[in-house]
Write a protein that holds these residues in place. Structure first.
Motif, PDB file in Angstrom:
ATOM      1  N   ARG A  26       0.845  -1.180   0.000  1.00 35.13           N
ATOM      2  CA  ARG A  26       0.000   0.000   0.000  1.00 35.13           C
ATOM      3  C   ARG A  26       0.884   1.234   0.000  1.00 35.13           C
ATOM      4  O   ARG A  26       1.936   1.262   0.629  1.00 35.13           O
ATOM      5  CB  ARG A  26      -0.876   0.064   1.250  1.00 35.13           C
ATOM      6  N   GLU A  27       0.428   2.258  -0.670  1.00 35.08           N
ATOM      7  CA  GLU A  27       1.126   3.543  -0.708  1.00 35.08           C
ATOM      8  C   GLU A  27       0.095   4.628  -0.487  1.00 35.08           C
ATOM      9  O   GLU A  27      -0.971   4.621  -1.104  1.00 35.08           O
ATOM     10  CB  GLU A  27       1.816   3.745  -2.060  1.00 35.08           C
ATOM     11  N   ALA A  28       0.382   5.548   0.392  1.00 30.87           N
ATOM     12  CA  ALA A  28      -0.513   6.676   0.641  1.00 30.87           C
ATOM     13  C   ALA A  28       0.295   7.951   0.564  1.00 30.87           C
ATOM     14  O   ALA A  28       1.174   8.187   1.387  1.00 30.87           O
ATOM     15  CB  ALA A  28      -1.171   6.543   2.012  1.00 30.87           C
ATOM     16  N   GLY A  29       0.040   8.755  -0.462  1.00 35.07           N
ATOM     17  CA  GLY A  29       0.726  10.030  -0.613  1.00 35.07           C
ATOM     18  C   GLY A  29      -0.047  11.108   0.122  1.00 35.07           C
ATOM     19  O   GLY A  29      -1.261  11.190   0.026  1.00 35.07           O
ATOM     20  N   LEU A  30       0.661  11.946   0.840  1.00 36.70           N
ATOM     21  CA  LEU A  30       0.009  12.965   1.649  1.00 36.70           C
ATOM     22  C   LEU A  30       0.356  14.335   1.108  1.00 36.70           C
ATOM     23  O   LEU A  30       1.509  14.729   1.084  1.00 36.70           O
ATOM     24  CB  LEU A  30       0.472  12.842   3.101  1.00 36.70           C
ATOM     25  N   GLY A  31      -0.673  15.048   0.643  1.00 33.07           N
ATOM     26  CA  GLY A  31      -0.492  16.435   0.271  1.00 33.07           C
ATOM     27  C   GLY A  31      -0.671  17.263   1.526  1.00 33.07           C
ATOM     28  O   GLY A  31      -1.549  16.992   2.321  1.00 33.07           O
ATOM     29  N   LEU A  71      -6.826  23.421  -2.483  1.00 32.27           N
ATOM     30  CA  LEU A  71      -5.822  24.048  -3.328  1.00 32.27           C
ATOM     31  C   LEU A  71      -5.748  23.403  -4.699  1.00 32.27           C
ATOM     32  O   LEU A  71      -5.503  24.070  -5.692  1.00 32.27           O
ATOM     33  CB  LEU A  71      -4.436  23.968  -2.665  1.00 32.27           C
ATOM     34  N   ALA A  72      -5.947  22.114  -4.767  1.00 34.92           N
ATOM     35  CA  ALA A  72      -5.844  21.408  -6.044  1.00 34.92           C
ATOM     36  C   ALA A  72      -7.044  21.675  -6.947  1.00 34.92           C
ATOM     37  O   ALA A  72      -6.964  21.486  -8.153  1.00 34.92           O
ATOM     38  CB  ALA A  72      -5.715  19.905  -5.810  1.00 34.92           C
ATOM     39  N   ARG A  73      -8.155  22.139  -6.375  1.00 31.80           N
ATOM     40  CA  ARG A  73      -9.392  22.239  -7.151  1.00 31.80           C
ATOM     41  C   ARG A  73      -9.970  23.634  -7.339  1.00 31.80           C
ATOM     42  O   ARG A  73     -10.871  23.815  -8.123  1.00 31.80           O
ATOM     43  CB  ARG A  73     -10.456  21.374  -6.493  1.00 31.80           C
ATOM     44  N   ALA A  74      -9.508  24.618  -6.593  1.00 34.95           N
ATOM     45  CA  ALA A  74     -10.099  25.951  -6.691  1.00 34.95           C
ATOM     46  C   ALA A  74      -9.015  27.009  -6.578  1.00 34.95           C
ATOM     47  O   ALA A  74      -7.996  26.794  -5.929  1.00 34.95           O
ATOM     48  CB  ALA A  74     -11.138  26.146  -5.583  1.00 34.95           C
ATOM     49  N   GLY A  75      -9.236  28.131  -7.220  1.00 31.66           N
ATOM     50  CA  GLY A  75      -8.280  29.223  -7.144  1.00 31.66           C
ATOM     51  C   GLY A  75      -8.247  29.822  -5.752  1.00 31.66           C
ATOM     52  O   GLY A  75      -9.283  30.160  -5.196  1.00 31.66           O
ATOM     53  N   ARG A  76      -7.077  29.928  -5.192  1.00 29.79           N
ATOM     54  CA  ARG A  76      -6.899  30.501  -3.866  1.00 29.79           C
ATOM     55  C   ARG A  76      -5.789  31.540  -3.937  1.00 29.79           C
ATOM     56  O   ARG A  76      -4.860  31.431  -4.744  1.00 29.79           O
ATOM     57  CB  ARG A  76      -6.514  29.425  -2.837  1.00 29.79           C
ATOM     58  N   PHE A  77      -5.860  32.505  -3.052  1.00 27.45           N
ATOM     59  CA  PHE A  77      -4.869  33.578  -3.029  1.00 27.45           C
ATOM     60  C   PHE A  77      -3.473  33.038  -2.746  1.00 27.45           C
ATOM     61  O   PHE A  77      -3.267  32.305  -1.787  1.00 27.45           O
ATOM     62  CB  PHE A  77      -5.261  34.620  -1.967  1.00 27.45           C
ATOM     63  N   TRP A  78      -2.524  33.423  -3.583  1.00 25.28           N
ATOM     64  CA  TRP A  78      -1.109  33.154  -3.390  1.00 25.28           C
ATOM     65  C   TRP A  78      -0.778  31.670  -3.236  1.00 25.28           C
ATOM     66  O   TRP A  78       0.074  31.266  -2.460  1.00 25.28           O
ATOM     67  CB  TRP A  78      -0.606  33.920  -2.172  1.00 25.28           C
ATOM     68  N   CYS A  79      -1.464  30.830  -3.986  1.00 29.76           N
ATOM     69  CA  CYS A  79      -1.279  29.383  -3.820  1.00 29.76           C
ATOM     70  C   CYS A  79      -0.885  28.662  -5.099  1.00 29.76           C
ATOM     71  O   CYS A  79      -0.957  27.450  -5.153  1.00 29.76           O
ATOM     72  CB  CYS A  79      -2.573  28.760  -3.263  1.00 29.76           C
ATOM     73  N   ARG A  80      -0.475  29.361  -6.117  1.00 29.93           N
ATOM     74  CA  ARG A  80      -0.258  28.706  -7.413  1.00 29.93           C
ATOM     75  C   ARG A  80       0.755  27.568  -7.355  1.00 29.93           C
ATOM     76  O   ARG A  80       0.553  26.531  -7.950  1.00 29.93           O
ATOM     77  CB  ARG A  80       0.113  29.729  -8.471  1.00 29.93           C
ATOM     78  N   TRP A  81       1.864  27.747  -6.636  1.00 31.89           N
ATOM     79  CA  TRP A  81       2.879  26.684  -6.605  1.00 31.89           C
ATOM     80  C   TRP A  81       2.432  25.534  -5.718  1.00 31.89           C
ATOM     81  O   TRP A  81       2.600  24.366  -6.066  1.00 31.89           O
ATOM     82  CB  TRP A  81       4.225  27.238  -6.130  1.00 31.89           C
ATOM     83  N   ARG A  82       1.878  25.863  -4.573  1.00 35.98           N
ATOM     84  CA  ARG A  82       1.381  24.813  -3.687  1.00 35.98           C
ATOM     85  C   ARG A  82       0.251  24.046  -4.356  1.00 35.98           C
ATOM     86  O   ARG A  82       0.181  22.821  -4.275  1.00 35.98           O
ATOM     87  CB  ARG A  82       0.911  25.412  -2.356  1.00 35.98           C
ATOM     88  N   ALA A  83      -0.651  24.770  -5.028  1.00 39.64           N
ATOM     89  CA  ALA A  83      -1.787  24.112  -5.691  1.00 39.64           C
ATOM     90  C   ALA A  83      -1.299  23.144  -6.763  1.00 39.64           C
ATOM     91  O   ALA A  83      -1.827  22.039  -6.903  1.00 39.64           O
ATOM     92  CB  ALA A  83      -2.720  25.159  -6.295  1.00 39.64           C
ATOM     93  N   SER A  84      -0.293  23.534  -7.504  1.00 35.75           N
ATOM     94  CA  SER A  84       0.250  22.657  -8.549  1.00 35.75           C
ATOM     95  C   SER A  84       0.807  21.375  -7.957  1.00 35.75           C
ATOM     96  O   SER A  84       0.597  20.282  -8.496  1.00 35.75           O
ATOM     97  CB  SER A  84       1.356  23.380  -9.325  1.00 35.75           C
ATOM     98  N   SER A  85       1.513  21.481  -6.850  1.00 29.15           N
ATOM     99  CA  SER A  85       2.089  20.285  -6.239  1.00 29.15           C
ATOM    100  C   SER A  85       1.002  19.381  -5.661  1.00 29.15           C
ATOM    101  O   SER A  85       1.110  18.158  -5.709  1.00 29.15           O
ATOM    102  CB  SER A  85       3.125  20.650  -5.167  1.00 29.15           C
ATOM    103  N   LYS A  86      -0.069  19.976  -5.120  1.00 33.38           N
ATOM    104  CA  LYS A  86      -1.165  19.169  -4.565  1.00 33.38           C
ATOM    105  C   LYS A  86      -1.896  18.420  -5.675  1.00 33.38           C
ATOM    106  O   LYS A  86      -2.220  17.245  -5.544  1.00 33.38           O
ATOM    107  CB  LYS A  86      -2.171  20.027  -3.807  1.00 33.38           C
ATOM    108  N   ALA A  87      -2.154  19.120  -6.773  1.00 33.93           N
ATOM    109  CA  ALA A  87      -2.809  18.477  -7.912  1.00 33.93           C
ATOM    110  C   ALA A  87      -1.931  17.352  -8.465  1.00 33.93           C
ATOM    111  O   ALA A  87      -2.440  16.308  -8.885  1.00 33.93           O
ATOM    112  CB  ALA A  87      -3.122  19.502  -8.999  1.00 33.93           C
ATOM    113  N   ALA A  88      -0.616  17.550  -8.434  1.00 31.89           N
ATOM    114  CA  ALA A  88       0.305  16.521  -8.928  1.00 31.89           C
ATOM    115  C   ALA A  88       0.233  15.255  -8.076  1.00 31.89           C
ATOM    116  O   ALA A  88       0.251  14.142  -8.612  1.00 31.89           O
ATOM    117  CB  ALA A  88       1.732  17.062  -8.952  1.00 31.89           C
ATOM    118  N   VAL A  89       0.129  15.393  -6.757  1.00 33.67           N
ATOM    119  CA  VAL A  89       0.028  14.223  -5.879  1.00 33.67           C
ATOM    120  C   VAL A  89      -1.223  13.417  -6.229  1.00 33.67           C
ATOM    121  O   VAL A  89      -1.183  12.190  -6.350  1.00 33.67           O
ATOM    122  CB  VAL A  89       0.012  14.638  -4.387  1.00 33.67           C
TER     123      VAL A  89
END
Length: 141
Positions: free
Chosen positions: A8-13, A20-38
């Motif tokens: 089993r593998e569980a990746g934790l964002g 962050l992965a699903r909606a536009g949030r203030f000042w989160c573009r880099w974090r949001a990209s990494s969350k969506a990638a996970v």
């Protein structure tokens, strides 16, 4: 883990990754990209690893009380919003509070247990419905 069969593998964002992965949030573009990638990695590795008996999932925790959330989270609240990060998270959550680390750890424990043997390629939202709120409602314009 990919060299052997089973597991089993569980990746934790990091928090609050689901929103962050699903909606536009203030000042989160880099974090949001990494969350969506996970989430994308879990979804796309699942067919490959599943053939070898390996389950892979992601966890998208909501705001979680940690040392980091105390130090850095205020930078993610829009400057026009007159509230601190903890107030924003509490307001956006139907439970009215942030998660405790033990609650997120329990989700990880479940996903790597035999009880979750038929779950793969999924992202588990452990965010007290925070990812269901609109960015403006949560103060993350």
């Amino acid at each position: 883990m990919a060299r052997r069969n089973g597991g089993r593998e569980a990746g934790l964002g990091r928090a609050p990754s689901g929103a962050l992965a699903r909606a536009g949030r203030f000042w989160c573009r880099w974090r949001a990209s990494s969350k969506a990638a996970v989430e994308c990695i879990a979804r796309n590795l699942s067919p490959e690893l599943g053939r070898r008996g390996i389950n892979i999932n992601a966890i998208a925790p909501g705001g979680t009380v940690t040392d980091m959330s105390d130090r850095a989270a205020s930078q993610y609240v829009h400057p026009d919003i007159d509230a601190d990060f903890h107030t924003v998270i509490r307001t956006a959550s139907s439970l009215g509070r942030m998660a405790r680390t033990a609650e997120i750890a329990a989700v990880v424990s479940f996903l790597v247990s035999d009880d979750a043997s038929f779950i793969t390629g999924r992202t588990v939202q452990a965010d007290a419905d925070w990812s269901c709120s609109e960015p403006a409602d949560a103060g993350w314009i």
